[in-house]
Every structure is written in C-alpha cells, then in structure tokens.
Design a protein around this motif. Structure first.
Motif, mmCIF file in Angstrom:
data_model
loop_
_atom_site.group_PDB
_atom_site.id
_atom_site.type_symbol
_atom_site.label_atom_id
_atom_site.label_comp_id
_atom_site.label_asym_id
_atom_site.label_seq_id
_atom_site.Cartn_x
_atom_site.Cartn_y
_atom_site.Cartn_z
ATOM 1 N N SER A 207 0.929 -1.224 0.167
ATOM 2 C CA SER A 207 0.061 0.083 -0.099
ATOM 3 C C SER A 207 1.009 1.242 -0.026
ATOM 4 O O SER A 207 0.656 2.159 -0.623
ATOM 5 C CB SER A 207 -0.923 -0.181 1.338
ATOM 6 O OG SER A 207 -1.627 -1.229 1.290
ATOM 7 N N ASN B 298 2.280 1.809 -3.339
ATOM 8 C CA ASN B 298 1.365 2.386 -4.268
ATOM 9 C C ASN B 298 0.924 3.782 -4.136
ATOM 10 O O ASN B 298 0.807 4.721 -4.818
ATOM 11 C CB ASN B 298 -0.060 1.503 -3.948
ATOM 12 C CG ASN B 298 -0.055 0.234 -4.711
ATOM 13 O OD1 ASN B 298 0.902 -0.180 -5.350
ATOM 14 N ND2 ASN B 298 -1.168 -0.355 -4.247
ATOM 15 N N HIS B 299 1.017 4.107 -2.678
ATOM 16 C CA HIS B 299 1.244 5.441 -2.304
ATOM 17 C C HIS B 299 1.988 6.438 -2.918
ATOM 18 O O HIS B 299 1.710 7.468 -3.459
ATOM 19 C CB HIS B 299 0.803 5.576 -0.803
ATOM 20 C CG HIS B 299 0.902 6.934 -0.287
ATOM 21 N ND1 HIS B 299 1.991 7.479 -0.002
ATOM 22 C CD2 HIS B 299 -0.076 7.542 0.291
ATOM 23 C CE1 HIS B 299 1.826 8.800 0.466
ATOM 24 N NE2 HIS B 299 0.468 8.922 0.772
ATOM 25 N N LEU C 115 1.738 6.888 -6.645
ATOM 26 C CA LEU C 115 0.612 7.432 -7.160
ATOM 27 C C LEU C 115 0.932 9.042 -6.833
ATOM 28 O O LEU C 115 0.770 9.876 -7.931
ATOM 29 C CB LEU C 115 -0.502 7.393 -6.291
ATOM 30 C CG LEU C 115 -1.809 8.456 -6.446
ATOM 31 C CD1 LEU C 115 -2.105 8.194 -7.847
ATOM 32 C CD2 LEU C 115 -3.065 8.033 -5.550
ATOM 33 N N ALA D 52 -3.406 4.925 -12.630
ATOM 34 C CA ALA D 52 -2.709 4.149 -11.660
ATOM 35 C C ALA D 52 -3.722 3.009 -11.237
ATOM 36 O O ALA D 52 -3.333 1.863 -11.436
ATOM 37 C CB ALA D 52 -2.833 4.936 -10.192
ATOM 38 N N GLU E 168 -1.044 0.112 -12.641
ATOM 39 C CA GLU E 168 -0.394 -0.204 -11.313
ATOM 40 C C GLU E 168 -0.751 -1.600 -10.882
ATOM 41 O O GLU E 168 -1.745 -1.639 -10.404
ATOM 42 C CB GLU E 168 -0.371 0.992 -10.384
ATOM 43 C CG GLU E 168 0.619 0.893 -8.961
ATOM 44 C CD GLU E 168 2.017 0.823 -9.467
ATOM 45 O OE1 GLU E 168 2.800 -0.281 -9.072
ATOM 46 O OE2 GLU E 168 2.407 1.526 -10.080
ATOM 47 N N PHE F 64 -3.317 -1.797 -7.487
ATOM 48 C CA PHE F 64 -3.849 -0.570 -7.264
ATOM 49 C C PHE F 64 -5.473 -0.585 -7.101
ATOM 50 O O PHE F 64 -6.108 -0.113 -6.219
ATOM 51 C CB PHE F 64 -3.273 0.504 -8.070
ATOM 52 C CG PHE F 64 -3.680 2.100 -7.498
ATOM 53 C CD1 PHE F 64 -2.837 2.538 -6.851
ATOM 54 C CD2 PHE F 64 -4.888 2.605 -7.684
ATOM 55 C CE1 PHE F 64 -3.189 3.794 -6.303
ATOM 56 C CE2 PHE F 64 -5.255 3.761 -7.190
ATOM 57 C CZ PHE F 64 -4.442 4.527 -6.523
ATOM 58 N N ARG G 153 -5.720 -0.026 -3.619
ATOM 59 C CA ARG G 153 -5.507 1.312 -3.508
ATOM 60 C C ARG G 153 -4.330 1.844 -2.921
ATOM 61 O O ARG G 153 -3.001 1.268 -3.123
ATOM 62 C CB ARG G 153 -6.536 2.144 -3.168
ATOM 63 C CG ARG G 153 -8.078 1.649 -3.593
ATOM 64 C CD ARG G 153 -8.583 1.753 -4.882
ATOM 65 N NE ARG G 153 -9.683 2.052 -5.294
ATOM 66 C CZ ARG G 153 -10.668 0.984 -5.443
ATOM 67 N NH1 ARG G 153 -10.145 -0.318 -5.431
ATOM 68 N NH2 ARG G 153 -11.943 1.300 -5.607
ATOM 69 N N VAL G 154 -4.357 2.870 -1.876
ATOM 70 C CA VAL G 154 -3.132 3.387 -1.117
ATOM 71 C C VAL G 154 -3.337 2.832 0.490
ATOM 72 O O VAL G 154 -2.795 3.360 1.269
ATOM 73 C CB VAL G 154 -3.128 4.723 -1.459
ATOM 74 C CG1 VAL G 154 -2.751 5.515 -2.541
ATOM 75 C CG2 VAL G 154 -4.232 5.667 -0.705
ATOM 76 N N ASP H 48 -12.757 7.946 -6.606
ATOM 77 C CA ASP H 48 -12.426 6.587 -6.216
ATOM 78 C C ASP H 48 -13.197 5.541 -6.382
ATOM 79 O O ASP H 48 -13.128 4.471 -6.865
ATOM 80 C CB ASP H 48 -11.839 6.565 -4.924
ATOM 81 C CG ASP H 48 -11.209 5.109 -4.536
ATOM 82 O OD1 ASP H 48 -10.020 4.771 -4.842
ATOM 83 O OD2 ASP H 48 -11.997 4.576 -3.599
#
Length: 225
Positions: A86, A89-90, A93, A123, A127, A130, A134-135, A186
């Motif tokens: 996560s 990913n954060h 992004l 993303a 990604e 993702f 997500r994050v 989102d």
C-alpha cells in the motif's frame, strides 16, 4: 510563480519512516532492495489475480521464487506485506500526481483537476494491485496509524498544489468538498475498472464531470496561470 516543492519530495521522509516501521529488515544493499521489490511485485500479481483478502505469505514466496523464510525476514505477517505494498502504491501515485501538477501546460485549475483524475485512473489501469488495494485505506486496521486517511492526505497535497499554481484561495468548505470529490472519484474508478481493464468510459467521464462541477462553486470560472 513561487517555487513549489513536489508532492513526492515533501512526503519522502514520512514514507521512509513508515516503511521502516512496516519492514523487519530495511534493505541497505541493492540486492536486498531488489529482493524486497520482488516480494512486493509477487504480492501485487497475486492480488490482481485473486484480491488482497486471500493473499498469503506462502503465495508471495512462491510468486517471487523465494523461501517462506525470506518473506518472514522482511515481513512478520501478511498484513505487513499489504501495508508495505500500500505504501509503495501511495508513493507511486504521488509521483504520478507530482508529474501532472508540475506540467505548466494546464490552462486553468479545471484542466489541472481533470489531469489529476486521469492520473488516478492511470494508476488503476497500470499499477499492479492498485485497483484492489489502492493506497491502503481499504485495510481496516485498528488503531489507525494517522488521524487522516491516506487519500485525505493526498487530497490536501493536491489541492494545495493546484491553489498555488493558479493563485486560488481555498476555504474549509472547498477543502472538505475536495476530499469528498476524491472519495467519489475513487468509487467511480472502482466501478469503471471492476470489469473493464481499460476502464468503462461512462464511469470515467462521470468522474471527471463530478469533480469539475463540485469544485466550480468554490473555485469559480477559468483562472489562467
């Protein structure tokens, strides 16, 4: 235009500190860093296939071609794997958003905001993990590590960059609405990519329109650089 610090630069130290807390043995050599990346890559591939809920450390080891002991060298359990992924990913992004917001080709705040939405969509599209993870806000871990969610912190950074670029004043109501916009974006992106790996066009267009309309009442008409 005043000098701006990038979103990625301003969060680099905080991200490094969080990673140190998540990973048992922070890699100090290139080979160790590559091994850690391989473990996270393997975890992301599994998540894209079966979702993050069913991920196990054994699956990570198998996907990376590593022993289970290697996984536990870096991560105490599967939750730590998900947290580290996560965080990656954060950070990735933020790098995408940083590149978008550094582009001086946006004619006004609305064009910049659309570019932010498209970067978020990209993303989801490209990604690994993702679209599912997500994050990290989807992980309901108690107690929370921060007062604000990861998406809320990204929203604040993004809105501040847009405001600085176009000389805008951001009220508390505008900031709250932007947080809501990002949450709704989102949700729409989740629907857009739920069955279509390229993203359903109607949901994507709805997301762009929603963000623009919601912020129009706060930021007004076109404001050029």
């Amino acid at each position: 235009m005043p000098q701006q610090h990038s979103v990625a630069t301003r969060t680099k130290k905080a991200s490094a500190a969080r990673n140190e807390a998540l990973i048992r043995n922070e890699p100090v050599q290139a080979r160790s860093a590559a091994r850690l990346d391989a473990l996270l890559d393997a975890a992301a591939a599994v998540i894209d296939e079966i979702g993050y809920e069913r991920l196990t450390t054994a699956m990570v080891a198998e996907g990376a071609g590593a022993s289970i002991g290697t996984v536990y060298r870096y991560f105490p359990d599967r939750i730590a794997v998900l947290q580290a992924l996560s965080q990656r990913n954060h950070d990735r992004l933020l790098a995408r958003l940083d590149a978008v917001l550094a582009d001086e080709g946006h004619g006004d705040w609305d064009e910049a905001l659309t570019a932010v939405f498209d970067a978020l969509a990209d993303a989801f599209r490209t990604e690994p993990s993702f679209a599912s993870l997500r994050v990290g806000d989807v992980l309901d871990l108690r107690p929370p590590a921060h007062d604000a969610t990861a998406y809320d912190r990204i929203a604040d950074e993004t809105l501040d960059r847009i405001a600085s670029s176009f000389g805008l004043t951001i009220s508390d109501d505008a900031r709250f609405d932007f947080h809501v916009c990002l949450a709704l974006a989102d949700a729409l992106l989740g629907r857009a990519f739920a069955r279509d790996p390229k993203g359903d066009k109607r949901h994507l267009e709805a997301g762009r329109t929603l963000m623009s309309a919601a912020m129009q009442r706060h930021l007004g008409g076109s404001v050029k650089r």
